[in-house]
Design a protein around this motif. Structure first.
Motif, PDB file in Angstrom:
ATOM      1  N   ILE C 341       0.834  -1.208   0.000  1.00 33.78           N
ATOM      2  CA  ILE C 341       0.000   0.000   0.000  1.00 33.78           C
ATOM      3  C   ILE C 341       0.872   1.263   0.000  1.00 33.78           C
ATOM      4  O   ILE C 341       0.519   2.277  -0.594  1.00 33.78           O
ATOM      5  CB  ILE C 341      -0.924  -0.022   1.243  1.00 33.78           C
ATOM      6  N   TYR C 342       1.977   1.220   0.710  1.00 27.81           N
ATOM      7  CA  TYR C 342       2.865   2.374   0.768  1.00 27.81           C
ATOM      8  C   TYR C 342       4.078   2.221  -0.167  1.00 27.81           C
ATOM      9  O   TYR C 342       5.103   2.845   0.046  1.00 27.81           O
ATOM     10  CB  TYR C 342       3.314   2.632   2.212  1.00 27.81           C
ATOM     11  N   GLN C 479       5.093  17.981   9.866  1.00 27.79           N
ATOM     12  CA  GLN C 479       4.892  16.533   9.913  1.00 27.79           C
ATOM     13  C   GLN C 479       4.878  15.904   8.535  1.00 27.79           C
ATOM     14  O   GLN C 479       4.605  16.555   7.535  1.00 27.79           O
ATOM     15  CB  GLN C 479       3.594  16.220  10.673  1.00 27.79           C
ATOM     16  N   SER C 480       5.163  14.629   8.531  1.00 33.43           N
ATOM     17  CA  SER C 480       5.349  13.887   7.274  1.00 33.43           C
ATOM     18  C   SER C 480       4.144  14.004   6.346  1.00 33.43           C
ATOM     19  O   SER C 480       3.020  13.677   6.695  1.00 33.43           O
ATOM     20  CB  SER C 480       5.586  12.416   7.603  1.00 33.43           C
ATOM     21  N   LYS C 481       4.424  14.466   5.127  1.00 28.42           N
ATOM     22  CA  LYS C 481       3.353  14.568   4.134  1.00 28.42           C
ATOM     23  C   LYS C 481       2.960  13.210   3.595  1.00 28.42           C
ATOM     24  O   LYS C 481       1.843  13.037   3.088  1.00 28.42           O
ATOM     25  CB  LYS C 481       3.798  15.467   2.976  1.00 28.42           C
ATOM     26  N   LEU C 483       1.891  10.927   5.061  1.00 30.20           N
ATOM     27  CA  LEU C 483       0.646  10.550   5.696  1.00 30.20           C
ATOM     28  C   LEU C 483      -0.544  10.969   4.853  1.00 30.20           C
ATOM     29  O   LEU C 483      -1.595  10.359   4.870  1.00 30.20           O
ATOM     30  CB  LEU C 483       0.541  11.216   7.076  1.00 30.20           C
ATOM     31  N   ASN C 484      -0.368  12.052   4.116  1.00 24.67           N
ATOM     32  CA  ASN C 484      -1.492  12.552   3.346  1.00 24.67           C
ATOM     33  C   ASN C 484      -1.508  12.025   1.917  1.00 24.67           C
ATOM     34  O   ASN C 484      -2.559  11.853   1.324  1.00 24.67           O
ATOM     35  CB  ASN C 484      -1.486  14.077   3.312  1.00 24.67           C
ATOM     36  N   GLU C 485      -0.354  11.782   1.379  1.00 29.64           N
ATOM     37  CA  GLU C 485      -0.286  11.477  -0.051  1.00 29.64           C
ATOM     38  C   GLU C 485      -0.602  10.033  -0.375  1.00 29.64           C
ATOM     39  O   GLU C 485      -0.962   9.701  -1.484  1.00 29.64           O
ATOM     40  CB  GLU C 485       1.100  11.837  -0.580  1.00 29.64           C
ATOM     41  N   LYS C 486      -0.372   9.186   0.584  1.00 31.48           N
ATOM     42  CA  LYS C 486      -0.605   7.785   0.306  1.00 31.48           C
ATOM     43  C   LYS C 486      -1.841   7.351   1.059  1.00 31.48           C
ATOM     44  O   LYS C 486      -2.416   8.121   1.788  1.00 31.48           O
ATOM     45  CB  LYS C 486       0.626   6.988   0.698  1.00 31.48           C
ATOM     46  N   PRO C 487      -2.339   6.218   0.905  1.00 37.17           N
ATOM     47  CA  PRO C 487      -1.807   5.092   0.161  1.00 37.17           C
ATOM     48  C   PRO C 487      -2.209   5.116  -1.306  1.00 37.17           C
ATOM     49  O   PRO C 487      -3.096   5.863  -1.723  1.00 37.17           O
ATOM     50  CB  PRO C 487      -2.483   3.920   0.840  1.00 37.17           C
ATOM     51  N   PHE C 488      -1.568   4.256  -2.040  1.00 37.33           N
ATOM     52  CA  PHE C 488      -2.032   3.961  -3.392  1.00 37.33           C
ATOM     53  C   PHE C 488      -3.249   3.065  -3.298  1.00 37.33           C
ATOM     54  O   PHE C 488      -3.477   2.416  -2.272  1.00 37.33           O
ATOM     55  CB  PHE C 488      -0.929   3.219  -4.167  1.00 37.33           C
ATOM     56  N   SER C 489      -3.992   3.041  -4.371  1.00 39.33           N
ATOM     57  CA  SER C 489      -5.125   2.128  -4.409  1.00 39.33           C
ATOM     58  C   SER C 489      -4.642   0.696  -4.280  1.00 39.33           C
ATOM     59  O   SER C 489      -3.605   0.322  -4.809  1.00 39.33           O
ATOM     60  CB  SER C 489      -5.857   2.277  -5.736  1.00 39.33           C
ATOM     61  N   ALA C 490      -5.415  -0.090  -3.551  1.00 40.91           N
ATOM     62  CA  ALA C 490      -5.031  -1.479  -3.377  1.00 40.91           C
ATOM     63  C   ALA C 490      -5.560  -2.370  -4.494  1.00 40.91           C
ATOM     64  O   ALA C 490      -5.273  -3.541  -4.541  1.00 40.91           O
ATOM     65  CB  ALA C 490      -5.539  -1.992  -2.034  1.00 40.91           C
TER      66      ALA C 490
ATOM     67  N   TRP D  51      -4.305  19.681   6.361  1.00 43.84           N
ATOM     68  CA  TRP D  51      -4.637  18.324   6.802  1.00 43.84           C
ATOM     69  C   TRP D  51      -6.074  17.926   6.456  1.00 43.84           C
ATOM     70  O   TRP D  51      -6.616  16.969   7.015  1.00 43.84           O
ATOM     71  CB  TRP D  51      -4.362  18.178   8.298  1.00 43.84           C
ATOM     72  N   VAL D  54      -7.524  14.329   5.983  1.00 43.06           N
ATOM     73  CA  VAL D  54      -7.035  13.519   7.097  1.00 43.06           C
ATOM     74  C   VAL D  54      -7.883  13.848   8.331  1.00 43.06           C
ATOM     75  O   VAL D  54      -8.474  12.960   8.942  1.00 43.06           O
ATOM     76  CB  VAL D  54      -5.537  13.778   7.379  1.00 43.06           C
ATOM     77  N   LYS D  84      -4.132   7.509  10.200  1.00 45.13           N
ATOM     78  CA  LYS D  84      -3.159   8.575   9.966  1.00 45.13           C
ATOM     79  C   LYS D  84      -3.481   9.807  10.810  1.00 45.13           C
ATOM     80  O   LYS D  84      -2.582  10.456  11.354  1.00 45.13           O
ATOM     81  CB  LYS D  84      -3.146   8.943   8.480  1.00 45.13           C
ATOM     82  N   GLN D  91       1.486  12.496  17.544  1.00 45.11           N
ATOM     83  CA  GLN D  91       2.831  13.069  17.439  1.00 45.11           C
ATOM     84  C   GLN D  91       2.850  14.491  18.008  1.00 45.11           C
ATOM     85  O   GLN D  91       3.796  14.918  18.635  1.00 45.11           O
ATOM     86  CB  GLN D  91       3.281  13.112  15.976  1.00 45.11           C
ATOM     87  N   PHE D 488     -10.102  -5.482  -0.096  1.00 45.32           N
ATOM     88  CA  PHE D 488     -10.951  -4.409  -0.602  1.00 45.32           C
ATOM     89  C   PHE D 488     -10.059  -3.329  -1.191  1.00 45.32           C
ATOM     90  O   PHE D 488      -8.884  -3.227  -0.880  1.00 45.32           O
ATOM     91  CB  PHE D 488     -11.783  -3.827   0.539  1.00 45.32           C
ATOM     92  N   SER D 489     -10.659  -2.511  -1.991  1.00 46.56           N
ATOM     93  CA  SER D 489      -9.919  -1.369  -2.522  1.00 46.56           C
ATOM     94  C   SER D 489      -9.505  -0.466  -1.374  1.00 46.56           C
ATOM     95  O   SER D 489     -10.232  -0.263  -0.420  1.00 46.56           O
ATOM     96  CB  SER D 489     -10.798  -0.566  -3.471  1.00 46.56           C
ATOM     97  N   ALA D 490      -8.292   0.066  -1.493  1.00 50.28           N
ATOM     98  CA  ALA D 490      -7.808   0.944  -0.444  1.00 50.28           C
ATOM     99  C   ALA D 490      -8.205   2.396  -0.663  1.00 50.28           C
ATOM    100  O   ALA D 490      -7.932   3.251   0.153  1.00 50.28           O
ATOM    101  CB  ALA D 490      -6.294   0.829  -0.333  1.00 50.28           C
ATOM    102  N   LEU D 491      -8.829   2.692  -1.769  1.00 49.10           N
ATOM    103  CA  LEU D 491      -9.300   4.064  -2.009  1.00 49.10           C
ATOM    104  C   LEU D 491     -10.819   4.030  -2.134  1.00 49.10           C
ATOM    105  O   LEU D 491     -11.387   3.029  -2.558  1.00 49.10           O
ATOM    106  CB  LEU D 491      -8.713   4.630  -3.302  1.00 49.10           C
ATOM    107  N   LYS D 499      -4.757   6.484  -9.033  1.00 50.46           N
ATOM    108  CA  LYS D 499      -3.378   5.990  -8.965  1.00 50.46           C
ATOM    109  C   LYS D 499      -3.247   4.568  -9.458  1.00 50.46           C
ATOM    110  O   LYS D 499      -4.162   3.796  -9.326  1.00 50.46           O
ATOM    111  CB  LYS D 499      -2.902   6.115  -7.530  1.00 50.46           C
TER     112      LYS D 499
END
Lengths: 499, 499, 499, 499
Positions: C341-342, C479-481, C483-490, D51, D54, D84, D91, D488-491, D499
């Protein structure tokens, strides 16, 4: 032998050189009292005939009966009695008895001063014996100030940007020396009679000004203690011994402090820096084989009591977890026994514990202390950290609710339940919890230090020889003669016929 | 004392009652020879004056010099010598010396027969002393057959669908008894002179036919051994001691076997079933404090040797891992020392190790044995299990490649490298590896059994009392007097003035 | 797609270049058959429509249905299907399915050849795509030959006393290159169609001759395999799938071996040595998140079966231990899912798993494999290594005893009991046990390698920034972006509307 | 969406029903302010467009943008966003963000109310949806009051000597119900808008009065909160975000409290007691896969910062230990990802995380939390607990000494050093340390609870079937279809083409 009342009285006479919360204070500040309460038990129990021979010994210098805390061990029996004394006292104060550091420093000095004299013809050992007599007669309680602030951990003392990162000699006079630097994390310094100062690490020739050992009163001129006390929330009605105990650690600053000659026990003999550092450390690790089993005993008792209060004492996984305390504490205790039995007589006559056993025992406890708190937490549950304040148990509006809802085991009254959970809170979720966790890892040397000592002391070559023999590379196997030559008798000669 | 040659000759005279691979065989089958090689070292080293007093003792019955394996310990010193003897031998044969089971069974019988007589006025103890004299004079090597096949683990012996799931008495005659059932996982039975049979667990009155103990020759009439030998791939040119050693375990079937009266040491006294089972187990756990440190020594040596061959001996994480062997083995050894020092004199005069220390020591090793193999594997790398066969190192087509590509450390020749890695293979990836792993967990009782023993023996109430005192529930703390009364002297009276 | 019959037939046509027990042999030697049996399951299950989409994929090059083992993943879904395929197969053959190494090497080459071309304008990627089409069409099974013999572990390739310690280019010709050196511990090489050779470590410019990657048939000219097979004791009557499976590892010698140009995928681009080594390693560690959970499944199943046979399945500590398999295997599996996923799309289009997750998952399993065997041993008991040979269960003299005394759970027949314990023996106390333990630690990189990779990949600075913010040193927390950009579609785009 | 200012203002309007230190108080007591500071971050960050998605979501009921804390997840993507969000917030506040309990209770209610209605034709789900709309519109922050005081742990609710040991219905009226009992260890209750009350365990028919769930304002009539706040020593000059955060836990007493009908979501349906208890617990364990990785991040950052301050960041064993945080936190995070991907759509439309993955992830963190503190302590050294008070760093007499002796790394100023060590003290040796340790073990269910859940949920039979197949007992192996049907689809559908 002093009484605890005399100890208090002596403390009160000391000059105020403690700094706490922005003020200069004497030994009568209430925040250091909990630590004083701990040390005074070492005087009280020595007066109790029931613990004679455990708490006391016969001076090999004067033949007098003395507090064992002033007696360098002369045989394996003395080491085992020392271990038992520490376990006994630590059980009684709920953990660290604090007076061992000074004792172990005395033991280290008793050996190294003789060895330096043997090599250099100096007269440190004579000075030390005079000091020891003085110490035994007055039944003094010293701490050991070993740990320097150390500055950059990747640099040796002489390489430091600030030369004061380690305590060192800045002037040599006929009547003594002048020293500068600071020792930190020094437990009990705030209510010790004396400070025994020794090097913290192996030294090179360039470090020779850092090879310095001495003993002075804890309120000596130009000695400043920046002290951090740890104490428990005061109890109003639900009193307990444990809540009256605490501890202080000091950053001890030596700012061009003069040390008279007769109190100097090493000065420049850099090759003995490592020796003395390790003599103290290994002796202190042997002390841990007495106190850390007591800490396990106490955590085991607290856990078993919480289990009983929760009425889950017979549950399988609870039994399994309780047995881990038995395993941990008794293995460390056993290491102390083996360390005594396989110890060695040094040239000074002091009998020294075996380093391998002292280190494996201490390391085990350093590695498991957090796990032991984990077990207490697992069995006690969240209440340890969510227990309402004491006032809620007595205030009119809430007392009935507290009495009703603290009940779990019908055999335990609300009042005893409150005692139990307040004690569990003190053990698992108080300022002392953190102190025991952190001292449990680092006091006397953290696991990584014991690994380093072990790697230096342990005979890996003999193990490789076994493998070479079994593999067919070497035709003969020359096995350790140690196996045949030891153990030493576990009783002193005069008692050895008894059993 | 017998020589190993006499031992071989005695074995050859025995009736063929071993069953291996579908055949009935005697003790001359090459698959049991590796085990015989192990036991014979216990005879060889007893002849070596260098190990006098370790390998030998003076009989308290006859005053003669005897193999220590036939001598019930009389004082803490004997227990410590026993521990050292086992470590010495185990280092030499690469692990289990096998002869301890019979020794520990003798120790258990020496105590329990006296205790039964004391209660019931029976004459087991006299019989036992006769047997012991006979045993000492012939320098016999027995195994102990304790573990019953046990059938349904949730049922007691008398509840089993098949009553033979535990060995039991089926007939009582004037001249002896008849027994039926089977004991399994019995190491060394295939080349023992004698079998000492004892109960495997606590018993109830209904189980009284299962309360039976006796000793008979291992080839006795109507005794059948279904034997599983474990041996190493034979070496052609690259010989080594380790590859000549092995082990056999037997399922021993008693099919209406007659046991003469003078060889019966318990018969119906069910309350002593648990006592004898535990006396054997705890004594054997004390034995483990000698052999398991040796197993750590060997694995440590193999690992250090592999590290040297890989030229990574100085790498930090390798040093750290090597120190874990030191920690594990020496803690268990220390437990054995403490177990001796805090042991107790039984009514028979046999000095018995402290159960708590024996159990915490043994448990530690049972919990860490797989981890120790893990360390060896980590340092040795995959080669342990992918090393080409011996022939590839000598055959014309491949020898040059093997000599070239086995080289890692320029200071170690191809031949020695081959020795090293073949030994590492033998340790980490051979039939013996699995045997050592599994015996390391279960031999003498698995960790769960030691936890059960600990939970029965350990004084949790005294720990709770400490907690109750510190918590403020109890006003007084009555601390363990054990701390004051012990230890016993670690040397026998006649030597106790020496040191 | 090939059938397993075709795979066998192809193997038989190969030139005999295996060396086992002093002889040169072909793929028909019975000792390599157990490994062939394993790989053939990857062909058999691809024919089974039930596992369509798990075992098969659609080629992104040709649009044809292909065995998934020849398909570089194009999206997270492909990575998750790969993981599931591996778990499925590994469950079926009782552990390592062996074909993954070649697959992961293909994946690594698919990425690095593109990246080299992007930097240098070379034509490796075109060559690779041609090779991939050829590979997909023939449904080949390659292994990856990565691990060099490495000589002195403290020296880099170019510093080695013997330059052949790592495989390297000794001659460059117009039509190809000549290489020398050896790769060892290469699983499956003895019955692979092809060998894919890649560098084993990061390289410097001086090492540029060692920056070489290529693929050739496993029986290629001047390629010699010194092979070490591992197999289980042959069953006579009590057959089982597991006992028909095994594995071989080869030392593969390249002795001035010519590699034709179209099969060379890297030659001199030393900066990509580390990249390719890690691409293979990280992809392979992702593969482990499929197979190691299966190993946990199998050990869990064996342990649960042994517990049932012992009738202790409901006992508390048994339940606790069984749950550890669930914890271990499923955490590793979860790491594989998160790694997908990541993951990230590389320039070649191959979708690559996230390195952090692949490494934490693989490391966990490498750290716990011995512990998992420990659990099996704890529950199964000593019988695993003392079980009499198969013949004893059928021979006239002993069959009745074996049938009687193997019974523990009345619901399980003697025959099934025998099956169970024979399987437990195969798992816990056979040559394969050691192979699984050692491969479990080292296959795909030992825990220390994953720690090194993690320390290189993990963003410790971002963690320090959190601490600096909370401590009051930094005023802002960025904070880490991620977290927002992912995940990719599964799911792949064409299926993503489904759920 | 509310701002934090509006949240404060709403709190101030609440009736004073908190009891702390013997007084009745409102939400303006300074000891509860640190907890309020934590929760307010959940409002602040939702206002930050960075954010978006999220911290926010689109209501499936109203289509409006809402704080994600009020949005029951509808697909795997929502679960991953929830995870997330929690990591992000945790954090930022240095650990527990506290608002998750109420969120997970909402999620549980959304599912169980539908399932009860499906079975009994009740109208709980409609009531719940009304409540949810109200909740979303006002952007409320509830806590979940689940844990009953429980009385005797070996007895079920209906068997308790005091029936109020679990919250239960004492009267049923047309317009609502009356309840009595107490919930304890309820984090955030003191500054929650609402309390959501649910059962704590599986129930039997006799327990049906205990099958009760409802939601009410936290200052509701006849609701009393006996509150235990935890806060850090106030900073005078050396300010930091972390020191402004804290937490409170309440014992919430319901003393014949009336609950209006529209706020009752379960009343008597005892078979759903276990279901709701587990829905909350498993959802909350999934939440932990977000926050516990953040706790690892923070401890990792604190440790790395201490290592930098000590200038030992590059030392091997320090690197090794830092990597353990990466391993622990990311494995738990991965478990959360897999839990989302392998989750399931419930009848209400709420998408629920997979229980096995949520439990293995949470359990891992519960088992390692003390170990993580141990690592921080190992690297930081004793200073964490011996650091002099803040005043010593500013008072005239000691400032120069403190500035001089706090220096270790020449790149870090005395002031930043002080910040670092003060933060390390806050993390490792403060009242919050104990809270994080104990909540780390017990919050959301202690490891033993996750083991119990795992043993209920995990499919051991399928593992035994694998073993039976491999052992030769079963001829076929029917492998888990799960492998094929998921993930399942992750999106979410509308983003799945991206993606």
């Amino acid at each position: 032998m002093r009484t605890s009342a005399e100890y208090f009285s002596d403390l009160k006479k000391m000059k105020p050189n403690l700094y706490i919360g922005g003020k200069r204070l004497g030994r009568d500040d209430p925040r250091v009292k909990p630590g004083i309460n701990v040390v005074s038990v070492t005087f009280d129990l020595a007066q109790n005939p029931e613990w004679d021979e455990v708490m006391t010994a016969t001076s090999h210098l004067t033949g007098k009966k003395i507090n064992r805390y002033t007696h360098p061990p002369q045989n394996p029996y003395d080491l085992m009695q020392k271990q038992k004394m520490i376990r006994l006292l630590a059980q009684r104060v709920g953990g660290c008895i604090q007076r061992c550091m000074g004792y172990d420093a005395l033991i280290g000095l008793s050996i190294v001063t003789k060895e330096i004299d043997d090599k250099y013809g100096t007269d440190y050992y004579g000075r030390f014996l005079e000091y020891l007599k003085y110490y035994q007669e007055r039944d003094l309680a010293a701490t050991c100030a070993q740990t320097d602030v150390k500055g950059d951990r990747m640099k040796r003392p002489f390489e430091q940007p600030d030369p004061d990162a380690y305590v060192h000699v800045v002037e040599r006079r006929d009547d003594g020396i002048v020293v500068r630097g600071a020792k930190h994390c020094i437990t009990m310094a705030a209510y010790a009679d004396e400070l025994i100062v020794i090097p913290t690490r192996a030294l090179r020739e360039e470090d020779k000004d850092y090879a310095v050992a001495f003993a002075i009163p804890a309120d000596w001129d130009r000695v400043y203690q920046i002290t951090r006390p740890v104490w428990l929330r005061e109890r109003k009605e639900v009193k307990s011994p444990f809540s009256s105990y605490g501890v202080s650690d000091s950053l001890i600053v030596f700012d061009n402090t003069f040390i008279p000659k007769e109190r100097v026990f090493m000065c420049g003999e850099w090759e003995f820096g490592r020796r003395l550092a390790l003599l103290f450390a290994d002796s202190h690790r042997h002390s841990y084989t007495g106190c850390k089993p007591a800490v396990s005993d106490i955590l085991c008792g607290a856990t078993a009591l919480a289990a009983e209060a929760n009425n889950i004492e017979k549950v399988d996984h609870v039994r399994q977890k309780l047995s881990e305390f038995a395993g941990g504490g008794e293995l460390a205790f056993a290491a102390g026994v083996a360390s005594a039995i396989y110890g060695e007589k040094t040239s000074s006559g002091t009998f020294f514990p075996n380093a391998v056993y002292a280190n494996v025992g201490r390391r085990l406890m350093g590695e498991t202390i957090y796990h032991e708190f984990n077990i207490l937490t697992e069995i006690a549950g969240g209440l340890a950290v969510t227990l309402p304040f004491e006032e809620e148990f007595s205030s009119k509006e809430t007392k009935a609710y507290m009495d009703k809802y603290i009940m779990r085991n019908p055999k335990i009254s609300p009042k005893d339940s409150h005692h139990i959970w307040r004690f569990v809170e003190n053990m698992a979720a108080s300022p002392m919890s953190a102190w025991y966790q952190i001292a449990g890892v680092h006091g006397g040397g953290s696991p990584i230090m014991e690994t380093i000592t072990l790697n230096a002391e342990y005979d890996y070559e003999s193990k490789k020889n076994i493998a070479k023999y079994l593999a067919g590379i070497n035709k003969e196997l020359d096995q350790s003669k140690d196996l045949n030559e030891k153990p030493f008798s576990a009783l002193p000669p005069e008692r050895s016929q008894e059993k």
